[in-house]
Design an enzyme around this catalytic site. Structure first.
Site, PDB file in Angstrom:
ATOM      1  N   LYS A 117      16.416 -12.888  -6.015  1.00  0.00           N
ATOM      2  CA  LYS A 117      15.110 -12.591  -5.413  1.00  0.00           C
ATOM      3  C   LYS A 117      14.124 -13.684  -5.798  1.00  0.00           C
ATOM      4  CE  LYS A 117      14.063  -7.653  -4.706  1.00  0.00           C
ATOM      5  NZ  LYS A 117      13.320  -6.502  -5.247  1.00  0.00           N
ATOM      6  N   ARG A 124       8.576   6.814  -3.404  1.00  0.00           N
ATOM      7  CA  ARG A 124       7.365   6.877  -2.578  1.00  0.00           C
ATOM      8  C   ARG A 124       7.594   7.720  -1.337  1.00  0.00           C
ATOM      9  NH1 ARG A 124       6.904   0.501  -2.732  1.00  0.00           N
ATOM     10  NH2 ARG A 124       9.125   0.937  -2.830  1.00  0.00           N
ATOM     11  N   SER A 137       4.450  -3.940  -3.747  1.00  0.00           N
ATOM     12  CA  SER A 137       4.072  -5.307  -4.123  1.00  0.00           C
ATOM     13  C   SER A 137       3.965  -6.180  -2.882  1.00  0.00           C
ATOM     14  CB  SER A 137       5.104  -5.892  -5.097  1.00  0.00           C
ATOM     15  OG  SER A 137       5.144  -5.123  -6.275  1.00  0.00           O
TER      16      SER A 137
HETATM   17  P1  ADP Z   1      12.369  -3.185  -7.452  1.00  0.00           P
HETATM   18  O1  ADP Z   1      12.524  -4.538  -6.883  1.00  0.00           O
HETATM   19  O2  ADP Z   1      13.221  -2.928  -8.647  1.00  0.00           O
HETATM   20  O3  ADP Z   1      12.377  -2.050  -6.470  1.00  0.00           O
HETATM   21  P2  ADP Z   1       9.511  -2.793  -7.701  1.00  0.00           P
HETATM   22  O4  ADP Z   1       8.614  -3.551  -8.599  1.00  0.00           O
HETATM   23  O5  ADP Z   1       9.262  -2.912  -6.240  1.00  0.00           O
HETATM   24  O6  ADP Z   1      10.933  -3.246  -8.131  1.00  0.00           O
HETATM   25  O7  ADP Z   1       9.490  -1.254  -8.070  1.00  0.00           O
HETATM   26  C1  ADP Z   1       9.808  -0.815  -9.358  1.00  0.00           C
HETATM   27  C2  ADP Z   1       9.768   0.703  -9.379  1.00  0.00           C
HETATM   28  O8  ADP Z   1       8.444   1.146  -9.106  1.00  0.00           O
HETATM   29  C3  ADP Z   1      10.650   1.386  -8.351  1.00  0.00           C
HETATM   30  O9  ADP Z   1      11.191   2.553  -8.922  1.00  0.00           O
HETATM   31  C4  ADP Z   1       9.711   1.738  -7.243  1.00  0.00           C
HETATM   32  O10 ADP Z   1      10.144   2.881  -6.516  1.00  0.00           O
HETATM   33  C5  ADP Z   1       8.465   2.053  -8.035  1.00  0.00           C
HETATM   34  N1  ADP Z   1       7.258   1.855  -7.231  1.00  0.00           N
HETATM   35  C6  ADP Z   1       7.003   0.880  -6.342  1.00  0.00           C
HETATM   36  N2  ADP Z   1       5.798   1.043  -5.758  1.00  0.00           N
HETATM   37  C7  ADP Z   1       5.278   2.170  -6.294  1.00  0.00           C
HETATM   38  C8  ADP Z   1       4.064   2.903  -6.087  1.00  0.00           C
HETATM   39  N3  ADP Z   1       3.182   2.539  -5.163  1.00  0.00           N
HETATM   40  N4  ADP Z   1       3.864   4.003  -6.835  1.00  0.00           N
HETATM   41  C9  ADP Z   1       4.777   4.385  -7.754  1.00  0.00           C
HETATM   42  N5  ADP Z   1       5.938   3.773  -7.961  1.00  0.00           N
HETATM   43  C10 ADP Z   1       6.200   2.681  -7.252  1.00  0.00           C
END
Ligand code: ADP
Length: 158
Positions: free
Chosen positions: A40, A89, A127
């Site tokens: 990534k 989510r 993100s």
């Molecule tokens: P990954 O690439 O491992 O999915 P992320 O940084 O996108 O990493 O997400 C890490 C964790 O945080 C995951 O479990 C994801 O579901 C959770 N997550 C992402 N966005 C949110 C949000 N808006 N609220 C709560 N949890 C979130």
């Protein structure tokens, strides 16, 4: 009980932070770990993501911020955590998360994956959405911690 919350956090959002605060209350001890994933391409270098999380969680005494590469279950074992925490989510997260949870359980039966439902008002946050808004000059201050908003402005020369 110590829980591990792994993710890319590229960058940290208020959704992540809400999950971290709730998990700390639930588990007492929490390791937030940034996955160094070579497949990534990250927008923010690892060190910057770590410092964003450290800054935003400075008020949380039992949160430790770390990073790892390789298998999440191996890192969970190394940091003595029997829980991997992930956020859900929407249904769209579920299929992928369930697949990862089953895979991890087949690799390490003693490590349980637990899911926390995202706060409803943060469930639209990701993100990538935050980066998309910041790229086009939108206000992201209600989506990310203040330090991350500054980093996004710098990234996109705003
Ligand atoms: P990954 O690439 O491992 O999915 P992320 O940084 O996108 O990493 O997400 C890490 C964790 O945080 C995951 O479990 C994801 O579901 C959770 N997550 C992402 N966005 C949110 C949000 N808006 N609220 C709560 N949890 C979130």
């Amino acid at each position: 009980m110590k829980a591990l919350y792994p993710g890319s956090f590229d960058p940290l959002t208020l959704g992540h932070l809400d999950l971290i605060e709730r998990a700390e209350r639930l588990f007492g001890e929490l390791v937030v770990a940034v996955l160094q994933n070579p497949s990534k391409q990250a927008s923010f270098p690892l060190e910057q993501r770590l410092s964003q999380i450290r800054q935003a969680t400075a008020h949380l005494e039992t949160v430790e911020v770390s990073c790892f590469d390789g298998l999440t279950v191996d890192f969970a074992r190394r940091c003595d955590s029997t829980v991997i925490l992930r956020g859900l989510r929407a249904m769209s997260d579920f299929e992928f998360e369930l697949q990862i949870a089953h895979t991890n359980r087949s690799l390490a039966a003693e490590v349980e994956t637990l899911f926390l439902a995202t706060a409803a008002h943060h469930s639209f946050l990701s993100s990538s959405v935050v980066k998309e808004v910041a790229r086009f000059g939108g206000d992201v201050r209600h989506m990310v911690p203040p330090g991350v908003a500054d980093d996004l402005a710098r990234l996109f020369n705003r």
